[in-house]
Scaffold this motif. Sequence first.
Motif, PDB file in Angstrom:
ATOM      1  N   PHE A   1     -67.614  -2.609  15.341  1.00 20.60           N
ATOM      2  CA  PHE A   1     -68.258  -1.288  15.309  1.00 20.60           C
ATOM      3  C   PHE A   1     -69.702  -1.443  15.753  1.00 20.60           C
ATOM      4  N   ASP A   2     -70.178  -0.477  16.530  1.00 14.97           N
ATOM      5  CA  ASP A   2     -71.585  -0.460  16.911  1.00 14.97           C
ATOM      6  C   ASP A   2     -72.074   0.978  16.902  1.00 14.97           C
ATOM      7  N   ASP A   3     -73.347   1.150  16.593  1.00 15.84           N
ATOM      8  CA  ASP A   3     -73.918   2.499  16.518  1.00 15.84           C
ATOM      9  C   ASP A   3     -73.953   3.200  17.872  1.00 15.84           C
ATOM     10  N   SER A   4     -73.968   2.426  18.960  1.00 15.18           N
ATOM     11  CA  SER A   4     -74.071   3.023  20.285  1.00 15.18           C
ATOM     12  C   SER A   4     -72.751   3.676  20.706  1.00 15.18           C
ATOM     13  N   PRO A   5     -72.803   4.912  21.216  1.00 15.63           N
ATOM     14  CA  PRO A   5     -71.579   5.550  21.721  1.00 15.63           C
ATOM     15  C   PRO A   5     -71.056   4.881  22.989  1.00 15.63           C
ATOM     16  N   ASP A   6     -71.858   4.010  23.596  1.00 16.07           N
ATOM     17  CA  ASP A   6     -71.435   3.293  24.805  1.00 16.07           C
ATOM     18  C   ASP A   6     -70.538   2.098  24.490  1.00 16.07           C
ATOM     19  N   VAL A   7     -70.456   1.732  23.212  1.00 17.80           N
ATOM     20  CA  VAL A   7     -69.684   0.562  22.800  1.00 17.80           C
ATOM     21  C   VAL A   7     -68.506   1.035  21.952  1.00 17.80           C
ATOM     22  N   ARG A   8     -67.320   0.822  22.471  1.00 21.12           N
ATOM     23  CA  ARG A   8     -66.125   1.325  21.803  1.00 21.12           C
ATOM     24  C   ARG A   8     -65.822   0.538  20.534  1.00 21.12           C
ATOM     25  N   ALA A   9     -65.458   1.247  19.494  1.00 24.01           N
ATOM     26  CA  ALA A   9     -65.055   0.596  18.250  1.00 24.01           C
ATOM     27  C   ALA A   9     -63.650   0.016  18.396  1.00 24.01           C
ATOM     28  N   SER A  10     -63.265  -0.827  17.467  1.00 27.72           N
ATOM     29  CA  SER A  10     -61.923  -1.410  17.460  1.00 27.72           C
ATOM     30  C   SER A  10     -60.850  -0.324  17.419  1.00 27.72           C
ATOM     31  N   HIS A  11     -59.659  -0.716  17.842  1.00 29.89           N
ATOM     32  CA  HIS A  11     -58.508   0.193  17.816  1.00 29.89           C
ATOM     33  C   HIS A  11     -58.153   0.652  16.407  1.00 29.89           C
ATOM     34  N   THR A  12     -58.644  -0.050  15.403  1.00 33.49           N
ATOM     35  CA  THR A  12     -58.400   0.343  14.012  1.00 33.49           C
ATOM     36  C   THR A  12     -59.367   1.424  13.538  1.00 33.49           C
ATOM     37  N   LEU A  13     -60.325   1.774  14.393  1.00 30.53           N
ATOM     38  CA  LEU A  13     -61.344   2.792  14.079  1.00 30.53           C
ATOM     39  C   LEU A  13     -62.028   2.496  12.748  1.00 30.53           C
ATOM     40  N   PRO A  14     -62.630   1.314  12.628  1.00 28.47           N
ATOM     41  CA  PRO A  14     -63.242   0.926  11.353  1.00 28.47           C
ATOM     42  C   PRO A  14     -64.531   1.694  11.098  1.00 28.47           C
ATOM     43  N   PRO A  15     -64.850   1.928   9.834  1.00 32.45           N
ATOM     44  CA  PRO A  15     -66.163   2.481   9.521  1.00 32.45           C
ATOM     45  C   PRO A  15     -67.226   1.390   9.620  1.00 32.45           C
ATOM     46  N   LYS A  16     -68.455   1.797   9.712  1.00 31.83           N
ATOM     47  CA  LYS A  16     -69.552   0.845   9.700  1.00 31.83           C
ATOM     48  C   LYS A  16     -69.552   0.094   8.367  1.00 31.83           C
ATOM     49  N   GLY A  17     -69.724  -1.229   8.434  1.00 32.02           N
ATOM     50  CA  GLY A  17     -69.784  -2.017   7.208  1.00 32.02           C
ATOM     51  C   GLY A  17     -68.451  -2.243   6.522  1.00 32.02           C
ATOM     52  N   LEU A  18     -67.369  -2.189   7.285  1.00 30.66           N
ATOM     53  CA  LEU A  18     -66.025  -2.329   6.703  1.00 30.66           C
ATOM     54  C   LEU A  18     -65.886  -3.553   5.812  1.00 30.66           C
ATOM     55  N   LEU A  19     -66.359  -4.721   6.277  1.00 31.16           N
ATOM     56  CA  LEU A  19     -66.106  -5.975   5.565  1.00 31.16           C
ATOM     57  C   LEU A  19     -66.745  -6.025   4.180  1.00 31.16           C
ATOM     58  N   GLY A  20     -67.698  -5.139   3.915  1.00 30.17           N
ATOM     59  CA  GLY A  20     -68.352  -5.131   2.618  1.00 30.17           C
ATOM     60  C   GLY A  20     -67.887  -4.041   1.685  1.00 30.17           C
ATOM     61  N   LEU A  21     -66.976  -3.179   2.145  1.00 29.88           N
ATOM     62  CA  LEU A  21     -66.523  -2.081   1.289  1.00 29.88           C
ATOM     63  C   LEU A  21     -65.726  -2.615   0.096  1.00 29.88           C
ATOM     64  N   PRO A  22     -65.949  -2.082  -1.100  1.00 32.19           N
ATOM     65  CA  PRO A  22     -65.221  -2.577  -2.283  1.00 32.19           C
ATOM     66  C   PRO A  22     -63.706  -2.514  -2.130  1.00 32.19           C
ATOM     67  N   ALA A  23     -63.182  -1.432  -1.564  1.00 32.06           N
ATOM     68  CA  ALA A  23     -61.730  -1.328  -1.408  1.00 32.06           C
ATOM     69  C   ALA A  23     -61.212  -2.390  -0.449  1.00 32.06           C
TER      70      ALA A  23
END
Length: 334
Positions: free
Chosen positions: A138-160
């Motif tokens: 994931f990147d804040d820039s709209p020019d950089v496509r997110a993963s096909h899983t459409l992850p939110p920012k900071g996925l790896l740190g989310l409690p769930a």
Amino acid sequence: MAGNPEWLAKVREEALEPALPIIDPHHHLWDHPGSRYELDELTADVAQGHNIRATVFVECKSMYRAGGPDALKPVGETEYVNGIAAKSASGQYGETRVAAAIVGFADLRLGNAVDEVLEAHMAVAPERFRGIRHASAFDDSPDVRASHTLPPKGLLGLPAFREGYARLAKYGLSFDAWLYHTQIPELTALARAHPETTIVFDHFGGPIGIGPYEGKRAEIFTQWKKDVAELASCPNVVAKLGGINMAVNGFGWHKRDLPPTSDELVAATRDWYLHSIDVFGPERCMFERNFPVDKLSCSYGVLWNAFKKIAKDMSAAEKAALFHDTAARVYRLA
């Protein structure tokens, strides 16, 4: 996405060290309208002269189930790939054992409920299922496509996510990590929080070379070196060396009149490989091809020649680790 065969055929190379045993630890399989990469296409690539003994399939949102609970739809991908692996295991398609190990997808944000999904994957491919990839790029820039899983920012740190991730160790499953270079410290934090789970660091952490990152490769490389050295200090992390020829990496190979030679690939990317090998050690590194995604930029035979040129001054034991043994150990292949 599966590459232009006529364009790729403009540059051909004889395979270097054709007897060197190789496990290809990262490829995809799919059948999309206008883009197909299945057993026939993979077999044609393998026929380019390198000694590919086995391969590892990594999830790519292919052939999900059309019905049933959403959480279990990704199990369809494992069913699909296990069928292709069974065809390959018949020996009718050559000696290479395609998809001898399978890395699938489960939404780790399910927390403890992800157990049902993990068990379903293992049930449909009990001899081959080895791990999960939940891409977080994931990147804040709209020019950089997110993963096909459409992850939110900071996925790896989310409690769930962390709760679901903690379940992998129960089943002895590894975790393939696909993220961008700006997110490497997040992966280091995850590795330290769960030292019991093996993490496979995909594609050098995705150094971005487009959008706001275009023209900043030297600056990015300097910070990347520090972040990767810190990640390598976690003994539960191993590195896949490859996947750096995608459009997002910014080298622009796919825009040229001629595809790159192995010498050109080495000249452009060698430093990323050598630093990774230096900090992880060959016994924690494995060369990967990331086809058919990287096939947009270079051919199969040329890419493996590039890897062999990068490793040309290494010992036989170091080459064995990089091309075969690390992948065999991590993905539990004979």
